[in-house]
Design a protein around this motif. Structure first.
Motif, short mmCIF file in Angstrom:
data_model
loop_
_atom_site.label_atom_id
_atom_site.label_comp_id
_atom_site.label_asym_id
_atom_site.label_seq_id
_atom_site.Cartn_x
_atom_site.Cartn_y
_atom_site.Cartn_z
N ARG A 45 -34.91 60.63 -121.48
CA ARG A 45 -33.79 59.76 -121.16
C ARG A 45 -33.59 59.06 -122.38
O ARG A 45 -34.28 58.82 -123.40
N GLU A 46 -32.03 59.24 -122.78
CA GLU A 46 -31.40 58.78 -123.65
C GLU A 46 -30.39 57.46 -123.54
O GLU A 46 -29.81 57.40 -122.13
N PHE A 47 -30.20 56.72 -124.39
CA PHE A 47 -29.15 55.64 -124.39
C PHE A 47 -27.92 55.97 -124.41
O PHE A 47 -27.56 56.94 -125.12
N VAL A 48 -27.01 55.72 -123.68
CA VAL A 48 -25.68 55.95 -123.58
C VAL A 48 -24.78 54.69 -124.24
O VAL A 48 -24.10 54.86 -125.10
N SER A 49 -24.81 53.41 -123.43
CA SER A 49 -24.05 52.30 -123.72
C SER A 49 -24.60 51.17 -123.22
O SER A 49 -25.43 51.15 -122.09
N ALA A 50 -24.26 49.92 -123.69
CA ALA A 50 -24.67 48.69 -123.13
C ALA A 50 -23.57 47.63 -123.36
O ALA A 50 -22.54 47.53 -124.36
N ILE A 51 -23.50 46.47 -122.29
CA ILE A 51 -22.59 45.62 -122.63
C ILE A 51 -23.50 44.21 -122.33
O ILE A 51 -24.18 44.18 -121.42
N GLY A 52 -23.12 43.12 -123.30
CA GLY A 52 -23.82 41.80 -122.79
C GLY A 52 -23.03 40.93 -122.14
O GLY A 52 -21.82 40.66 -122.43
N GLY A 53 -23.67 40.24 -121.21
CA GLY A 53 -22.83 39.32 -120.35
C GLY A 53 -22.60 37.89 -121.12
O GLY A 53 -21.69 37.40 -120.56
N ALA A 61 -23.80 54.93 -127.98
CA ALA A 61 -24.60 55.83 -128.84
C ALA A 61 -23.47 56.89 -129.49
O ALA A 61 -22.55 56.92 -129.08
N ASP A 62 -23.93 57.48 -130.63
CA ASP A 62 -22.91 58.19 -131.49
C ASP A 62 -22.64 59.35 -130.70
O ASP A 62 -21.17 59.55 -130.82
N SER A 63 -23.20 59.66 -129.78
CA SER A 63 -22.78 61.31 -129.21
C SER A 63 -21.60 60.62 -127.96
O SER A 63 -20.92 61.80 -127.53
N VAL A 64 -21.47 59.55 -127.63
CA VAL A 64 -20.39 59.09 -126.69
C VAL A 64 -19.29 58.21 -127.45
O VAL A 64 -18.31 57.85 -126.65
N LYS A 65 -19.38 57.92 -128.44
CA LYS A 65 -18.52 56.97 -129.23
C LYS A 65 -17.20 57.40 -129.10
O LYS A 65 -17.19 58.60 -129.48
N GLY A 66 -16.18 56.75 -128.63
CA GLY A 66 -14.80 57.18 -128.76
C GLY A 66 -14.30 57.81 -127.54
O GLY A 66 -13.20 58.18 -127.28
N ARG A 67 -15.49 58.23 -126.64
CA ARG A 67 -15.02 59.33 -125.43
C ARG A 67 -15.35 58.15 -124.25
O ARG A 67 -14.76 58.20 -123.22
N PHE A 68 -16.29 57.17 -124.11
CA PHE A 68 -17.06 56.55 -123.33
C PHE A 68 -16.46 54.97 -123.43
O PHE A 68 -16.48 54.57 -124.50
N THR A 69 -16.31 54.12 -122.49
CA THR A 69 -15.98 52.95 -122.70
C THR A 69 -16.55 52.00 -121.53
O THR A 69 -16.40 52.34 -120.26
N ILE A 70 -17.21 51.25 -122.27
CA ILE A 70 -18.18 50.38 -120.97
C ILE A 70 -17.38 48.93 -120.86
O ILE A 70 -16.82 48.50 -121.86
N ARG A 82 -16.27 54.21 -118.20
CA ARG A 82 -15.37 55.12 -117.97
C ARG A 82 -15.62 56.09 -119.00
O ARG A 82 -16.10 56.04 -120.31
N MET A 83 -15.60 57.53 -118.65
CA MET A 83 -15.93 58.47 -119.23
C MET A 83 -14.95 59.49 -119.49
O MET A 83 -14.58 60.24 -118.60
N ASN A 84 -14.38 59.88 -120.61
CA ASN A 84 -13.38 60.94 -120.82
C ASN A 84 -13.64 62.12 -121.75
O ASN A 84 -14.84 61.68 -122.51
N LYS A 85 -13.12 63.12 -121.46
CA LYS A 85 -13.32 64.18 -122.52
C LYS A 85 -14.77 64.67 -122.37
O LYS A 85 -15.35 64.89 -123.45
N LEU A 86 -15.08 64.82 -121.02
CA LEU A 86 -16.41 65.05 -120.92
C LEU A 86 -16.93 66.62 -121.25
O LEU A 86 -15.99 67.43 -121.18
#
Length: 127
Positions: A45-53, A61-70, A82-86
């Protein structure tokens, strides 16, 4: 009792987009961190993204930076990814996870830092 429920997974072609949602119940998002992790077959299992309330901070994660938006979703206590350029390598089961937010400690990108987990939603990207 804290519950996290994911939705929005599915099948998409390379270059396409998907939006995942995570619904939090039993806890106020203002005191919580919501993270997304993913696990592909045969991989850890690998980390993708997080947001603080508490402060709205985000981390990717570097692998999704610029493509995914939390972000906070339109519905109360809902977080969107939101996952773009999958890419085919984005294929995995995506899990929503959470833990109590202490701003000084950051958001966390390790599985053991998260105390609550959803059941997961499958994302498949065809080549």
């Amino acid at each position: 009792e804290v519950q996290l429920v994911e939705s929005g997974g599915g099948l998409v072609q390379t270059g396409g987009s998907l939006r995942l949602s995570c619904k939090l119940s039993g806890h106020r998002f203002e005191y919580y961190v919501i993270g997304w992790f993913r696990q592909a077959p045969g991989k850890e299992r690998e980390f993708v993204s997080a947001i603080g309330g508490a402060d709205g901070s985000t981390f990717y994660a570097d692998s999704v930076k610029g493509r995914f938006t939390i972000s906070k979703g339109n519905a109360k206590n809902t977080i969107s990814l939101r996952m773009n350029k999958l890419k085919p390598e984005d294929t995995a089961v995506y899990y929503c996870a959470g833990h109590y937010h202490i701003v000084a400690y950051g958001l966390g990108n390790q599985s053991h830092e998260y105390t609550d987990w959803g059941q997961g939603t499958q994302v498949t990207v065809s080549s």
